[in-house]
Design an enzyme around this catalytic site. Sequence first.
Site, PDB file in Angstrom:
ATOM      1  N   HIS A 161       0.875  -1.179   0.000  1.00 45.42           N
ATOM      2  CA  HIS A 161       0.000   0.000   0.000  1.00 45.42           C
ATOM      3  C   HIS A 161       0.913   1.232   0.000  1.00 45.42           C
ATOM      4  CE1 HIS A 161      -2.740   2.987   1.842  1.00 45.42           C
ATOM      5  NE2 HIS A 161      -3.736   2.207   1.462  1.00 45.42           N
ATOM      6  N   ASP A 187       3.282  -4.550   8.136  1.00 48.05           N
ATOM      7  CA  ASP A 187       2.070  -3.751   7.984  1.00 48.05           C
ATOM      8  C   ASP A 187       0.897  -4.707   8.123  1.00 48.05           C
ATOM      9  OD1 ASP A 187      -0.125  -2.391   7.156  1.00 48.05           O
ATOM     10  OD2 ASP A 187       0.729  -1.669   5.269  1.00 48.05           O
ATOM     11  N   GLN A 235      -4.204  -5.259   6.956  1.00 45.45           N
ATOM     12  CA  GLN A 235      -5.190  -6.200   6.395  1.00 45.45           C
ATOM     13  C   GLN A 235      -5.104  -7.578   7.047  1.00 45.45           C
ATOM     14  OE1 GLN A 235      -7.533  -5.360   4.316  1.00 45.45           O
ATOM     15  NE2 GLN A 235      -6.802  -3.315   3.790  1.00 45.45           N
ATOM     16  N   LYS A 277     -10.148  -0.790  10.753  1.00 50.19           N
ATOM     17  CA  LYS A 277     -10.229  -1.995   9.921  1.00 50.19           C
ATOM     18  C   LYS A 277     -10.538  -3.240  10.749  1.00 50.19           C
ATOM     19  CE  LYS A 277      -7.071  -0.458   6.303  1.00 50.19           C
ATOM     20  NZ  LYS A 277      -7.874   0.037   5.184  1.00 50.19           N
ATOM     21  N   CYS A 295      -4.773   2.286  -3.712  1.00 54.13           N
ATOM     22  CA  CYS A 295      -3.534   2.850  -3.134  1.00 54.13           C
ATOM     23  C   CYS A 295      -2.346   1.897  -3.320  1.00 54.13           C
ATOM     24  CB  CYS A 295      -3.700   3.201  -1.661  1.00 54.13           C
ATOM     25  SG  CYS A 295      -4.935   4.448  -1.370  1.00 54.13           S
TER      26      CYS A 295
HETATM   27  N1  7TS Z   1      -1.545  -0.698   4.788  1.00 56.58           N
HETATM   28  C1  7TS Z   1      -2.430  -1.495   4.169  1.00 56.58           C
HETATM   29  C2  7TS Z   1      -2.017  -2.885   3.777  1.00 56.58           C
HETATM   30  C3  7TS Z   1      -3.723  -1.029   3.938  1.00 56.58           C
HETATM   31  O1  7TS Z   1      -4.604  -1.829   3.345  1.00 56.58           O
HETATM   32  C4  7TS Z   1      -4.073   0.286   4.328  1.00 56.58           C
HETATM   33  C5  7TS Z   1      -5.430   0.846   4.016  1.00 56.58           C
HETATM   34  C6  7TS Z   1      -3.111   1.056   4.989  1.00 56.58           C
HETATM   35  C7  7TS Z   1      -1.855   0.534   5.190  1.00 56.58           C
HETATM   36  C8  7TS Z   1      -3.412   2.409   5.510  1.00 56.58           C
HETATM   37  O2  7TS Z   1      -4.340   2.323   6.548  1.00 56.58           O
HETATM   38  P1  7TS Z   1      -4.869   3.652   7.257  1.00 56.58           P
HETATM   39  O3  7TS Z   1      -5.937   3.153   8.166  1.00 56.58           O
HETATM   40  O4  7TS Z   1      -3.728   4.270   7.958  1.00 56.58           O
HETATM   41  O5  7TS Z   1      -5.419   4.516   6.146  1.00 56.58           O
HETATM   42  N2  7TS Z   1      -6.083   0.232   2.942  1.00 56.58           N
HETATM   43  C9  7TS Z   1      -7.199   0.681   2.310  1.00 56.58           C
HETATM   44  C10 7TS Z   1      -7.816  -0.035   1.280  1.00 56.58           C
HETATM   45  O6  7TS Z   1      -7.437  -1.101   0.846  1.00 56.58           O
HETATM   46  N3  7TS Z   1      -8.899   0.646   0.862  1.00 56.58           N
HETATM   47  O7  7TS Z   1      -8.989   1.779   1.587  1.00 56.58           O
HETATM   48  C11 7TS Z   1      -7.939   1.796   2.503  1.00 56.58           C
END
Ligand code: 7TS
Length: 409
Positions: A126, A203, A206, A229, A367
């Site tokens: 990401h 990370d 997910q 999430k 992303c």
């Molecule tokens: N890393 C991964 C693997 C992610 O899927 C996401 C967000 C982030 C980092 C960033 O997370 P945040 O909560 O700090 O924004 N992924 C997604 C997605 O797949 N669709 O919208 C956000």
Amino acid sequence: MIIPIKTIDGIRADFPILNEKVYGKSWVYFDNAASGQKPKAVIQAITEYYEHTHSNVHRGVHYMSQRATDKFEHARKRVAQFLNAAETHEIIWTTGATEGINLVAATYGRKFLKAGDEILISGMEHHANIVPWQMLCEEKGCILKVIPMLDNGTLDMQAFDSLLSEKTRFVSVAYVSNALGTINPVKEIIQKAHALRIPVLLDGAQASCHFLVDVQELDCDFYVFSGHKVFGPTGIGVLYGKSELLDIMPPYKGGGEMIETVTFEKTTYAGLPFKFEAGTPDIANAVGLGAGIDYLEEIGWDFIQKQEDLLFQYAMEEIKKLKEVILYGTAPEKVSVISFLIDGVHPYDVGTILDKMGIAVRTGHHCTQPLMARLGIPGTVRASFAFYNTKEEIDRLIEGLKKAIKMLR
Ligand code: 7TS
């Protein structure tokens, strides 16, 4: 056999938003990888906190401040148990996975990495696990190296072996790909990196929504995830780091909470975890995240995984019957995420038709622009399932795809 404590109907009743109607149709939410929905337990914990507990934390002797501090620190303890961290002070509150990675890049990275050092990420990251490292490379003259991806959406581990060297000073990889759902062999990555004394950040954005993660068993040095999430609130997230690393890292932001003493000549910093928590924290949402973890444990991880597996297998069976659909990411180890295109059709057009049928999916590059470039496509349609989804909802998706195929092809 796994006996759920609730029926699916009972679980769905815990999530008020699942009753919403969109364009007059019952709403199907298949964008769980972007954000999970919130059970009443989380919403109520936040309301209860504001109605009966709120005061600022770690200051003042007054009763309510103590009560707020107790709740806030209890939530930290819950997260430590959730990740099986060795120490509660290894849990640092952040705003989310993005901030956790930025924190490590800006503190550990700035202090310990120098020009010519290599940082190893993967081709399926990401942007949150690419850009902070690029920023560090620009500032320090480090070199970003990328583990390539094979056609089926798994990492090329032979390439990993040859990329890992004494020049590598940091490894940062996704446990699970958000765009494809691939579960990466992070244990192997960690073991091989550690053989060369290289720290590894996972990370987990997910991962922690699909299965239980044990940071001690994995032996990762850092682990990040976002509260929203894992069916908790937005605005709160977690950085786990091993004490011995967090201890030698400089602070991230300066301000109240993170200090021990301040004079105009010199400031000394607080110990863990407060060194990394400048300013008033997001107390209510930390409490909400603690309630979310309680809820997940009440439902049970065995049940969550079994239900997601069932949905995933069923959806894959049905979607494979549509010969116009091209699947992306067919790794043997996957979470319940399906990325696809209808041959010759832009993903936005598919997403729009599904939306009009009351079905929410994500369309676009997710992303992960370098991953899409690797696949040679602008983006995909992504359906991501959670334990509160049903087979009937998947039938609606398949019906929607048939309609999209008829209209757009
Ligand atoms: N890393 C991964 C693997 C992610 O899927 C996401 C967000 C982030 C980092 C960033 O997370 P945040 O909560 O700090 O924004 N992924 C997604 C997605 O797949 N669709 O919208 C956000």
